[in-house]
Design a protein around this motif. Structure first.
Motif, PDB file in Angstrom:
ATOM      1  N   PRO A  21       0.925  -1.180  -0.018  1.00 46.85           N
ATOM      2  CA  PRO A  21      -0.173   0.060   0.198  1.00 46.85           C
ATOM      3  C   PRO A  21       0.835   1.349  -0.116  1.00 46.85           C
ATOM      4  O   PRO A  21       0.319   2.309  -0.462  1.00 46.85           O
ATOM      5  CB  PRO A  21      -0.754  -0.092   1.207  1.00 46.85           C
ATOM      6  CG  PRO A  21      -0.808  -1.497   1.454  1.00 46.85           C
ATOM      7  CD  PRO A  21       0.513  -1.974   1.170  1.00 46.85           C
ATOM      8  N   VAL A  22       2.078   1.197   0.450  1.00 47.57           N
ATOM      9  CA  VAL A  22       2.894   2.378   0.464  1.00 47.57           C
ATOM     10  C   VAL A  22       3.283   2.757  -1.209  1.00 47.57           C
ATOM     11  O   VAL A  22       2.972   3.941  -1.539  1.00 47.57           O
ATOM     12  CB  VAL A  22       4.204   2.172   1.233  1.00 47.57           C
ATOM     13  CG1 VAL A  22       5.403   3.180   0.984  1.00 47.57           C
ATOM     14  CG2 VAL A  22       4.117   1.801   2.649  1.00 47.57           C
ATOM     15  N   HIS A  23       3.385   1.785  -1.815  1.00 52.08           N
ATOM     16  CA  HIS A  23       3.304   2.115  -3.199  1.00 52.08           C
ATOM     17  C   HIS A  23       2.100   2.932  -3.957  1.00 52.08           C
ATOM     18  O   HIS A  23       2.554   3.823  -4.953  1.00 52.08           O
ATOM     19  CB  HIS A  23       3.893   0.929  -3.967  1.00 52.08           C
ATOM     20  CG  HIS A  23       5.079   0.353  -3.739  1.00 52.08           C
ATOM     21  ND1 HIS A  23       6.436   0.945  -3.614  1.00 52.08           N
ATOM     22  CD2 HIS A  23       5.365  -0.965  -2.941  1.00 52.08           C
ATOM     23  CE1 HIS A  23       7.401   0.330  -3.165  1.00 52.08           C
ATOM     24  NE2 HIS A  23       6.909  -0.549  -2.811  1.00 52.08           N
ATOM     25  N   LEU A  24       1.062   2.481  -3.524  1.00 54.34           N
ATOM     26  CA  LEU A  24      -0.138   3.167  -3.856  1.00 54.34           C
ATOM     27  C   LEU A  24      -0.115   4.741  -3.640  1.00 54.34           C
ATOM     28  O   LEU A  24      -0.371   5.580  -4.332  1.00 54.34           O
ATOM     29  CB  LEU A  24      -1.360   2.570  -3.485  1.00 54.34           C
ATOM     30  CG  LEU A  24      -1.744   1.137  -3.692  1.00 54.34           C
ATOM     31  CD1 LEU A  24      -2.902   0.588  -3.113  1.00 54.34           C
ATOM     32  CD2 LEU A  24      -2.150   1.067  -5.178  1.00 54.34           C
ATOM     33  N   SER A  47      18.649   5.819  12.279  1.00 58.12           N
ATOM     34  CA  SER A  47      19.151   6.392  10.862  1.00 58.12           C
ATOM     35  C   SER A  47      19.020   7.625  10.601  1.00 58.12           C
ATOM     36  O   SER A  47      19.756   8.265   9.743  1.00 58.12           O
ATOM     37  CB  SER A  47      18.601   5.469   9.700  1.00 58.12           C
ATOM     38  OG  SER A  47      17.229   5.844   9.674  1.00 58.12           O
ATOM     39  N   GLY A  48      17.690   8.288  11.000  1.00 62.06           N
ATOM     40  CA  GLY A  48      17.562   9.588  10.709  1.00 62.06           C
ATOM     41  C   GLY A  48      16.704   9.796   9.473  1.00 62.06           C
ATOM     42  O   GLY A  48      16.421  10.762   9.070  1.00 62.06           O
ATOM     43  N   LEU A  49      16.598   8.560   8.864  1.00 64.90           N
ATOM     44  CA  LEU A  49      16.117   8.735   7.554  1.00 64.90           C
ATOM     45  C   LEU A  49      14.481   8.733   7.460  1.00 64.90           C
ATOM     46  O   LEU A  49      13.777   8.065   8.587  1.00 64.90           O
ATOM     47  CB  LEU A  49      16.471   7.546   6.569  1.00 64.90           C
ATOM     48  CG  LEU A  49      17.949   7.369   6.259  1.00 64.90           C
ATOM     49  CD1 LEU A  49      18.303   6.050   5.700  1.00 64.90           C
ATOM     50  CD2 LEU A  49      18.505   8.499   5.469  1.00 64.90           C
ATOM     51  N   ARG A  50      14.022   9.241   6.364  1.00 65.89           N
ATOM     52  CA  ARG A  50      12.590   9.340   6.398  1.00 65.89           C
ATOM     53  C   ARG A  50      11.914   7.927   5.913  1.00 65.89           C
ATOM     54  O   ARG A  50      12.469   7.142   5.293  1.00 65.89           O
ATOM     55  CB  ARG A  50      12.158  10.305   5.266  1.00 65.89           C
ATOM     56  CG  ARG A  50      12.115  11.732   5.582  1.00 65.89           C
ATOM     57  CD  ARG A  50      11.710  12.537   4.507  1.00 65.89           C
ATOM     58  NE  ARG A  50      10.484  12.094   3.973  1.00 65.89           N
ATOM     59  CZ  ARG A  50       9.751  12.806   3.258  1.00 65.89           C
ATOM     60  NH1 ARG A  50       9.885  13.836   2.829  1.00 65.89           N
ATOM     61  NH2 ARG A  50       8.589  12.139   2.568  1.00 65.89           N
ATOM     62  N   ARG A  51      10.900   7.485   6.886  1.00 64.82           N
ATOM     63  CA  ARG A  51      10.445   6.143   6.514  1.00 64.82           C
ATOM     64  C   ARG A  51       8.951   6.410   6.551  1.00 64.82           C
ATOM     65  O   ARG A  51       8.283   7.397   6.576  1.00 64.82           O
ATOM     66  CB  ARG A  51      10.450   5.500   7.783  1.00 64.82           C
ATOM     67  CG  ARG A  51      11.963   5.259   8.306  1.00 64.82           C
ATOM     68  CD  ARG A  51      12.639   4.387   7.102  1.00 64.82           C
ATOM     69  NE  ARG A  51      14.103   4.048   7.625  1.00 64.82           N
ATOM     70  CZ  ARG A  51      15.125   3.668   6.837  1.00 64.82           C
ATOM     71  NH1 ARG A  51      14.723   3.455   5.553  1.00 64.82           N
ATOM     72  NH2 ARG A  51      16.215   3.220   7.345  1.00 64.82           N
ATOM     73  N   ARG A  52       8.242   5.483   5.705  1.00 60.93           N
ATOM     74  CA  ARG A  52       6.884   5.549   5.406  1.00 60.93           C
ATOM     75  C   ARG A  52       6.188   4.226   5.604  1.00 60.93           C
ATOM     76  O   ARG A  52       6.603   3.080   5.433  1.00 60.93           O
ATOM     77  CB  ARG A  52       6.223   5.867   3.906  1.00 60.93           C
ATOM     78  CG  ARG A  52       7.115   6.972   3.498  1.00 60.93           C
ATOM     79  CD  ARG A  52       6.785   7.260   1.974  1.00 60.93           C
ATOM     80  NE  ARG A  52       7.315   8.580   1.611  1.00 60.93           N
ATOM     81  CZ  ARG A  52       7.518   8.753   0.372  1.00 60.93           C
ATOM     82  NH1 ARG A  52       7.766   7.948  -0.392  1.00 60.93           N
ATOM     83  NH2 ARG A  52       7.786  10.097   0.195  1.00 60.93           N
ATOM     84  N   THR A  53       4.919   4.244   6.421  1.00 60.42           N
ATOM     85  CA  THR A  53       4.156   3.159   6.876  1.00 60.42           C
ATOM     86  C   THR A  53       2.934   3.314   6.506  1.00 60.42           C
ATOM     87  O   THR A  53       2.219   4.327   6.832  1.00 60.42           O
ATOM     88  CB  THR A  53       4.340   2.691   8.217  1.00 60.42           C
ATOM     89  OG1 THR A  53       5.861   2.563   8.337  1.00 60.42           O
ATOM     90  CG2 THR A  53       3.741   1.688   8.588  1.00 60.42           C
TER      91      THR A  53
END
Length: 158
Positions: A21-24, A47-53
């Motif tokens: 669903p992240v790809h949607l 990491s300090g990196l952006r993450r998506r869920t």
């Protein structure tokens, strides 16, 4: 309510399926998921990196703040990340807003899960089973399961 075997967060092919669903949202198709799901943009705790869920909205408070639950418990990366960095960006359909992630107490989470089960009884039983709980479908069983899970309010920031 009985606690069976609590699952670990998914890995390998199962993780890819959960992340689909992240790809949607990336392709601009997030509105297809409606208001029942949201995209949580958060910062990795180490990491300090952006993450998506993508998470299911369990409920909303009177002010409209989405309530989400970590079905894999406190070990889920997104949950640990928002505890470390509570300022997040939320997208529900095409609407985006910044929010403050606030962990909820066990009793509050229990009530949100019981209310979710009233609105989605069959889905709630299946989700409980997937999260390692054996429930009989009663409100008290769902409250007991809800006390075992971490819930988060995503309070919009002014």
């Amino acid at each position: 309510m009985e606690i069976a075997d609590r699952p670990q967060p998914p890995t390998g092919a199962a993780r890819l399926l959960f992340r689909a669903p992240v790809h949607l949202y990336r392709w601009g198709l997030g509105p297809l998921l409606g208001g029942r799901f949201l995209l949580l943009n958060h910062v990795g705790r180490t990491s300090g990196l952006r993450r998506r869920t993508v998470l299911e909205v369990v409920d909303r408070t009177d002010g409209g703040a989405p309530i989400v639950c970590s079905g894999f418990g406190s070990r889920a990366d997104w949950y640990r990340n928002v505890l470390a960095h509570p300022r997040v960006l939320v997208q529900v359909g095409a609407r985006r807003f910044t929010a403050e992630a606030e962990p909820l107490g066990a009793d509050e989470g229990a009530e949100f899960l019981a209310r979710y089960a009233r609105g989605h009884p069959r889905t709630a039983v299946r989700l409980a089973r997937m999260m390692g709980f054996v429930v009989d479908g009663s409100q008290e069983d769902f409250r007991a399961a809800g006390r075992e899970l971490p819930f988060v309010r995503l309070r919009p920031r002014a």
